[in-house]
Every structure is written in C-alpha cells, then in structure tokens.
Design an enzyme around this catalytic site. Structure first.
Site, PDB file in Angstrom:
ATOM      1  N   TYR A 182      18.703  40.406 -26.604  1.00  0.00           N
ATOM      2  CA  TYR A 182      18.588  39.959 -25.207  1.00  0.00           C
ATOM      3  C   TYR A 182      17.723  40.942 -24.422  1.00  0.00           C
ATOM      4  O   TYR A 182      16.944  40.566 -23.555  1.00  0.00           O
ATOM      5  CB  TYR A 182      19.971  39.797 -24.557  1.00  0.00           C
ATOM      6  CG  TYR A 182      20.728  38.576 -25.049  1.00  0.00           C
ATOM      7  CD1 TYR A 182      20.600  38.143 -26.370  1.00  0.00           C
ATOM      8  CD2 TYR A 182      21.559  37.845 -24.220  1.00  0.00           C
ATOM      9  CE1 TYR A 182      21.274  37.034 -26.840  1.00  0.00           C
ATOM     10  CE2 TYR A 182      22.234  36.722 -24.682  1.00  0.00           C
ATOM     11  CZ  TYR A 182      22.096  36.328 -25.997  1.00  0.00           C
ATOM     12  OH  TYR A 182      22.758  35.224 -26.460  1.00  0.00           O
ATOM     13  N   HIS A 201      17.755  29.451 -24.395  1.00  0.00           N
ATOM     14  CA  HIS A 201      18.401  28.961 -23.162  1.00  0.00           C
ATOM     15  C   HIS A 201      17.426  29.148 -21.991  1.00  0.00           C
ATOM     16  O   HIS A 201      17.755  29.717 -20.951  1.00  0.00           O
ATOM     17  CB  HIS A 201      19.720  29.689 -22.911  1.00  0.00           C
ATOM     18  CG  HIS A 201      20.771  29.344 -23.920  1.00  0.00           C
ATOM     19  ND1 HIS A 201      21.805  28.488 -23.652  1.00  0.00           N
ATOM     20  CD2 HIS A 201      20.922  29.695 -25.217  1.00  0.00           C
ATOM     21  CE1 HIS A 201      22.561  28.356 -24.731  1.00  0.00           C
ATOM     22  NE2 HIS A 201      22.045  29.073 -25.696  1.00  0.00           N
TER      23      HIS A 201
HETATM   24  C1  HEM Z   1      21.782  36.597 -33.440  1.00  0.00           C
HETATM   25  C2  HEM Z   1      22.376  35.915 -32.446  1.00  0.00           C
HETATM   26  C3  HEM Z   1      21.688  35.510 -31.198  1.00  0.00           C
HETATM   27  C4  HEM Z   1      20.399  35.754 -30.771  1.00  0.00           C
HETATM   28  C5  HEM Z   1      19.294  36.538 -31.479  1.00  0.00           C
HETATM   29  C6  HEM Z   1      20.272  35.136 -29.452  1.00  0.00           C
HETATM   30  C7  HEM Z   1      19.135  35.163 -28.687  1.00  0.00           C
HETATM   31  C8  HEM Z   1      19.085  34.861 -27.332  1.00  0.00           C
HETATM   32  C9  HEM Z   1      18.025  35.240 -26.437  1.00  0.00           C
HETATM   33  C10 HEM Z   1      16.758  35.987 -26.851  1.00  0.00           C
HETATM   34  C11 HEM Z   1      18.359  34.825 -25.201  1.00  0.00           C
HETATM   35  C12 HEM Z   1      17.586  35.052 -23.902  1.00  0.00           C
HETATM   36  C13 HEM Z   1      18.077  36.377 -23.267  1.00  0.00           C
HETATM   37  C14 HEM Z   1      17.378  36.724 -21.975  1.00  0.00           C
HETATM   38  O1  HEM Z   1      16.147  36.723 -21.908  1.00  0.00           O
HETATM   39  O2  HEM Z   1      18.085  37.058 -20.997  1.00  0.00           O
HETATM   40  C15 HEM Z   1      19.636  34.160 -25.304  1.00  0.00           C
HETATM   41  C16 HEM Z   1      20.319  33.589 -24.252  1.00  0.00           C
HETATM   42  C17 HEM Z   1      21.536  32.938 -24.410  1.00  0.00           C
HETATM   43  N1  HEM Z   1      22.298  32.830 -25.549  1.00  0.00           N
HETATM   44 FE1  HEM Z   1      21.872  33.672 -27.316  1.00  0.00          FE
HETATM   45  N2  HEM Z   1      21.454  34.542 -29.104  1.00  0.00           N
HETATM   46  C18 HEM Z   1      22.345  34.742 -30.137  1.00  0.00           C
HETATM   47  C19 HEM Z   1      23.650  34.318 -30.193  1.00  0.00           C
HETATM   48  C20 HEM Z   1      24.255  33.545 -29.246  1.00  0.00           C
HETATM   49  C21 HEM Z   1      25.593  33.052 -29.325  1.00  0.00           C
HETATM   50  C22 HEM Z   1      26.589  33.356 -30.455  1.00  0.00           C
HETATM   51  C23 HEM Z   1      25.815  32.325 -28.203  1.00  0.00           C
HETATM   52  C24 HEM Z   1      27.078  31.593 -27.858  1.00  0.00           C
HETATM   53  C25 HEM Z   1      27.951  31.991 -27.005  1.00  0.00           C
HETATM   54  C26 HEM Z   1      24.618  32.373 -27.382  1.00  0.00           C
HETATM   55  C27 HEM Z   1      24.446  31.799 -26.138  1.00  0.00           C
HETATM   56  C28 HEM Z   1      23.419  32.111 -25.257  1.00  0.00           C
HETATM   57  C29 HEM Z   1      23.394  31.731 -23.864  1.00  0.00           C
HETATM   58  C30 HEM Z   1      24.443  30.903 -23.121  1.00  0.00           C
HETATM   59  C31 HEM Z   1      22.215  32.260 -23.320  1.00  0.00           C
HETATM   60  C32 HEM Z   1      21.733  32.165 -21.887  1.00  0.00           C
HETATM   61  C33 HEM Z   1      22.224  33.391 -21.111  1.00  0.00           C
HETATM   62  C34 HEM Z   1      21.803  33.335 -19.656  1.00  0.00           C
HETATM   63  O3  HEM Z   1      22.075  32.315 -19.007  1.00  0.00           O
HETATM   64  O4  HEM Z   1      21.228  34.316 -19.158  1.00  0.00           O
HETATM   65  N3  HEM Z   1      23.687  33.118 -28.052  1.00  0.00           N
HETATM   66  N4  HEM Z   1      20.058  34.193 -26.617  1.00  0.00           N
END
Ligand code: HEM
Length: 318
Positions: A307, A41
C-alpha cells in the site's frame, strides 16, 4: 506501536520493497496505469463518520478507540477494480476502509471487503496469481475460465473464488457486509492476547439487485445511491469481533474460522455525509494501535509495504 497511517512520514520503511514493487507492477499489468489513482480499489467514495464503542471490548483490549469514548472516522467505499473507469456492476467485490482518529492524534485502520477470505496465502503467490491472471487476459480467457486456470495452479484460491462466485450485484454500499479477513490479537490490561477478526454488519441489512435490475443502473450507481441516502439519513454499521479458538489459523487469510466462534458487537459506526477524499489518505490495515497486534499472517504484513508503494506512486502523479 505503529500509529498514524495517514501521513507519508508513517509509511513503513519496506523490508520487502522489491516484492512490493513487483506486486504493484503486476497489479498495474491488469488494466494499465491510471495516474493519481490507487493501484487497486481505484475508484471510491469517502464519508465522514463517528464510531461509538459500547464498552464491551474494554475487557479484551486497551485500544483507545474501542473503550467508551466516541472517535471521528473517515470511511472509503470502493470497487475492487484496478481501473477507475470500470462500471460498479463489473467489479465483483467491494471494499470498506475505515480510518479511526485516536485521542493521541494518531490513527488506526480496518480495511474490509465483501468476501470472507483472500485468494493468496503469501505475497509471492499473490504476485504469481496476478501475473497468471494477466497472461490469461492476454489469451482472452473469460472470467470463469480464468478462475479455473488459477485454481488449477493455486489450490489456496478455491475458497475465495467460491465466495466471489456467490456475490450478487449490491443494492447499496450501505447494504453489504464487510469482512476484515485477517486475524489480529487483542491485548488486555494484563497483557493477555486473544486472536480476533473483525466484521462490519449493515444496520439496514444485506440486499442485492437482480442482474436484470443491476444492468439498468448507471456506471456509478453505488456512489449515486450513497450520496442520496446520506442526504436523508445516516448509515449505520455494527462492528463485530470474532474470537478465535485453539487451532484456528491466524497466519492464513485463505481460510475462514468455523461459523460457531464467539462473536460480540463492540460498537457502531455512524456515517453522516459524503466528503472529498482527505489529502494523503492511506488506509493501512497494518496500522494498529496499542491494545491490538498484528497476527503472523504474511499477507497482512505485506499489505503495509504494497500500500505504501501504491501510495508513493499515486502521490507523485497528483
Ligand atoms: C497481497 C495482498 C494484497 C495486495 C498486494 C493489495 C494491494 C492493494 C493496493 C496496492 C491498494 C491501493 C493502496 C493505496 O494506494 O492506498 C489496495 C487497496 C485496497 N485493498 Fe488491497 N491488497 C491486498 C490484499 C487485500 C485484502 C486481503 C483485502 C481485503 C480486505 C484488500 C482490500 C483492499 C481495499 C478495500 C482497498 C481500498 C483501500 C482504500 O479505500 O483506501 N486488499 N490493495
């Protein structure tokens, strides 16, 4: 209780650091490292908001932001791609992350996406699936062949890919429904726990564009549209809570609960203006507050460490 996800001091000491690093490395494999950006994202837009609870959740949870008093919030909409330069149209799922300020100075977050289920049941299978996607990319598989390749080896991904296939090009970040996917537990004043899930519903309704119209849009049309819209009027989302019943899985983000579960609206989020991203913003779905507990979903627990890993990497690069 975990409280503040917005400062580095609160990033959890990782029990699973090795696997979190592997997960973030695997994600980086998909489109390379984009210094300073979130590893997933990557591109997003932040807004100032106010959350106004309607009091209905108070019978089920002691969470301070879900009683009667309004709280300030920061909202970040994003495209799911790992590449910040990718056009909005080309990243299928969109995200909506909300960080609520709590009266004690801490914060708590809900992180949602436009699909109701996730593609991996465990952190280990997440890493395997992302690595498979990377290998398939190198073999130049198209998106449909890639999904077939993954669902053949990881049957848990089927429901999520079916939902992804149904997504249409969004008209606006303000006209999408966002699912927070994981189960949590509400804890009431007597200590009674109830399994719940959260969903954000747009007051403006859900609207999509035809593919032909979407292809005419500039790369960042969703951000442009949101900025223009907020100059005219606030954007409102309703927060629904869905109550699980006996037998509904609380540990499996690849499975939806039946549609007929009890659902109540517990408040409204009013977005007023686009803002520069606040420094050190980390939207951690594991940062709950008193009155809400994490379920036994291993992905929900793992997201905290993954995260945190991404946050540390991008912060060092700024
Ligand atoms: C093993 C499961 C998951 C991993 C490893 C993962 C990994 C990541 C990582 C590395 C980031 C960036 C975090 C940052 O630097 O602040 C991120 C952001 C995000 N992820 Fe995931 N994610 C996972 C599951 C999910 C799921 C289930 C959702 C659904 C709701 C999701 C939705 C998002 C969203 C919306 C962001 C952006 C958050 C923001 O705006 O700061 N992720 N994810």
């Amino acid at each position: 209780m975990m409280k503040d996800s917005s400062s580095t001091g609160s990033i959890p000491a990782a029990e699973n650091t090795g696997l979190a690093a592997q997960a973030v490395n695997a994600i980086e494999g998909l489109s390379g490292v984009h210094p300073g950006y979130r590893r997933a994202h990557a591109r997003g837009i932040c807004c100032r908001a106010v959350f106004r609870p309607n009091g209905l959740a108070a019978a089920f949870t002691t969470a301070a932001h879900l009683q009667e008093q309004e709280s300030a919030a920061v909202v970040r909409f994003s495209g799911s791609s790992t590449d910040p330069a990718l056009a909005d149209l080309l990243s299928p799922a969109k995200g909506m992350a909300v960080q609520f300020s709590l009266p004690d100075g801490g914060s708590t977050s809900l992180v949602g996406a436009t699909v109701p289920v996730f593609f991996a049941r465990t952190p280990e299978s997440f890493v395997d699936i992302v690595r498979t996607a990377h290998k398939a990319q190198e073999g130049n598989l198209g998106p449909l062949e890639l999904m077939k390749e993954i669902t053949t080896h990881f049957s848990e991904s089927k429901e999520s890919f079916l939902s992804l296939n149904k997504l249409k090009p969004p008209a606006s970040y303000a006209e999408l429904q966002y699912y927070c996917i994981h189960a949590y537990f509400f804890v009431d004043t007597e200590g009674r726990k109830r399994p719940v899930k959260f969903e954000w519903k747009p007051e403006a309704g859900v609207r999509s564009l035809s593919l032909a119209d979407a292809r005419q849009q500039p790369d960042r049309y969703l951000e442009d549209e949101l900025e223009l819209r907020l100059k005219d009027e606030p954007v409102i989302f309703q927060l629904d809570v869905i109550f699980g019943e006996d037998g509904d899985p609380t540990d499996d983000p690849t499975k939806a609960w039946p549609d007929d579960r009890r659902r109540i609206e517990i408040g409204r989020l009013c977005l007023t203006e686009v803002i520069t991203e606040p420094e050190e913003l980390l939207m951690d779905p594991g940062a709950v507050t008193e009155g809400i507990e994490l379920s036994d979903d291993p992905i929900l627990h793992f997201r905290r460490t993954a995260y945190g890993e991404s946050f540390h990497r991008r912060r060092k690069e700024q």
